[in-house]
Design a protein around this motif. Structure first.
Motif, short mmCIF file in Angstrom:
data_model
loop_
_atom_site.label_atom_id
_atom_site.label_comp_id
_atom_site.label_asym_id
_atom_site.label_seq_id
_atom_site.Cartn_x
_atom_site.Cartn_y
_atom_site.Cartn_z
N THR A 81 0.83 -1.21 0.00
CA THR A 81 0.00 0.00 0.00
C THR A 81 0.86 1.26 0.00
O THR A 81 0.58 2.23 -0.72
CB THR A 81 -0.93 0.00 1.23
N SER A 88 0.76 4.01 -2.77
CA SER A 88 0.06 5.22 -2.34
C SER A 88 0.89 6.49 -2.48
O SER A 88 0.37 7.54 -2.89
CB SER A 88 -0.40 5.07 -0.89
N ARG A 145 -11.15 2.87 -4.01
CA ARG A 145 -11.95 2.88 -2.77
C ARG A 145 -13.34 2.31 -2.98
O ARG A 145 -13.97 1.82 -2.03
CB ARG A 145 -12.08 4.32 -2.23
N HIS A 166 -7.29 -1.99 -2.41
CA HIS A 166 -8.38 -1.22 -1.79
C HIS A 166 -7.83 -0.12 -0.89
O HIS A 166 -8.30 1.02 -0.93
CB HIS A 166 -9.28 -2.16 -0.98
N SER A 167 -6.82 -0.45 -0.09
CA SER A 167 -6.29 0.52 0.87
C SER A 167 -5.55 1.66 0.17
O SER A 167 -5.47 2.76 0.70
CB SER A 167 -5.34 -0.16 1.86
N MET A 172 -7.69 4.66 -0.18
CA MET A 172 -7.92 5.41 1.05
C MET A 172 -6.64 6.07 1.56
O MET A 172 -6.62 7.26 1.89
CB MET A 172 -8.49 4.49 2.11
N LYS A 197 -5.34 8.93 -0.54
CA LYS A 197 -6.18 10.11 -0.34
C LYS A 197 -5.74 10.88 0.91
O LYS A 197 -5.61 12.11 0.89
CB LYS A 197 -7.65 9.70 -0.23
N PHE A 198 -5.51 10.15 2.01
CA PHE A 198 -5.05 10.80 3.23
C PHE A 198 -3.65 11.38 3.05
O PHE A 198 -3.36 12.48 3.55
CB PHE A 198 -5.06 9.80 4.39
N ARG A 252 -3.51 2.07 9.32
CA ARG A 252 -3.97 1.17 8.25
C ARG A 252 -3.47 -0.25 8.48
O ARG A 252 -4.15 -1.22 8.12
CB ARG A 252 -3.51 1.71 6.89
#
Length: 266
Positions: free
Chosen positions: A89, A93, A122, A151-152, A155, A158-159, A205
């Motif tokens: 992730t 990310s 997401r 999936h993570s 999220m 985004k953070f 997470r």
């Protein structure tokens, strides 16, 4: 301050309070409607379900730990899935977050495309991704890792992007003024400001990933969820409660490690 100005301040304050009350009332109304639509206020259903709940609890207590040796490896796999999923992730990310954040994206259109990609990640639950990856790469922990990471990423990125977006712009401007490249601006002016926040998000997470990894086994993605599903199918509810207690203990350990890491990073 004149009397008229004072009255205007009082009037504006009352108006803001009234608007706040209206907003609160609206939110409460929406929540009540949602509870009504989902049948929460149907007392008859709770009354009719009480005997079944009582019977289920009687079959779950006391927990049966006779097969605990068979759960050690699946619990290890669940922990490994959570760590591997979190590592993947982060790799996915961070670049996407840099592309999605307005102050680090190379182009506004690139930023919009990156945000759409994150929203797409997401929008698909990890359980669905787990089923798809099991069909693609077979049973085992690998599809669980891929499902959790994909999936993570939607999220976590985004953070990450929101944290990057709110950095102090002065170090960025100073680095660019002395001729730093975009990569140097990111590594020397952006990341040092947000690393504690990114680490905090990542640790949270990881804690979530352990709990989600326990579910991945239900769709054949390895871990303790496979044992849990097997016990449910055989209606061995005493084993189900024992497995759930084992998961709870592991979750508490993971949460404790996560809290210790956050304190260390601060």
């Amino acid at each position: 301050m004149t009397s008229a100005a004072f009255e205007n301040i009082i009037s504006r304050d009352k108006r803001e309070q009234f608007i706040g009350l209206l907003n609160t009332a609206f939110v409460l109304l929406v929540c009540l409607v949602a509870l009504y639509v989902t049948g929460f206020f149907d007392a008859q259903r709770f009354i009719e379900g009480a005997p079944a709940v009582k019977q289920l609890l009687s079959e779950m207590v006391p927990p049966n730990f006779d097969r605990w040796e068979h759960w050690v490896i699946p619990l290890r796999d669940t922990l490994a899935m959570s760590i591997a999923g979190t590592a993947l992730t982060i790799v996915l990310s961070l670049p996407l977050a840099l592309l999605a954040a307005p102050n680090t994206t190379p182009n506004p259109w690139v930023g919009r495309v990156a945000r759409v990609i994150l929203a797409a990640f997401r929008s698909v639950p990890e359980i669905i991704l787990g089923i798809l990856f099991v069909a693609a790469v077979g049973f085992g922990a690998l599809p669980g890792v891929l499902a959790l990471a994909l999936h993570s990423t939607g999220m976590v990125a985004k953070f990450y992007a929101e944290a990057i977006e709110h950095v102090d712009p002065k170090p960025l401007e100073a680095a660019a003024a002395v001729g730093a490249s975009r990569f140097q601006v990111i590594t020397h002016a952006v990341l040092p400001q947000v690393l504690p926040q990114l680490a905090d998000i990542t640790i949270y997470r990881w804690e979530y990933h352990f709990r989600a990894s326990a579910v991945m086994g239900i769709v054949g993605a390895g871990g303790i969820g496979f044992e849990l599903m097997a016990a449910l199918r055989l209606t061995k509810y005493d084993e189900v409660s024992a497995i759930l207690l084992s998961i709870l203990i592991c979750v508490l350990v993971v949460d404790g490690i996560g809290s210790a890491l956050r304190k260390h990073l601060k």
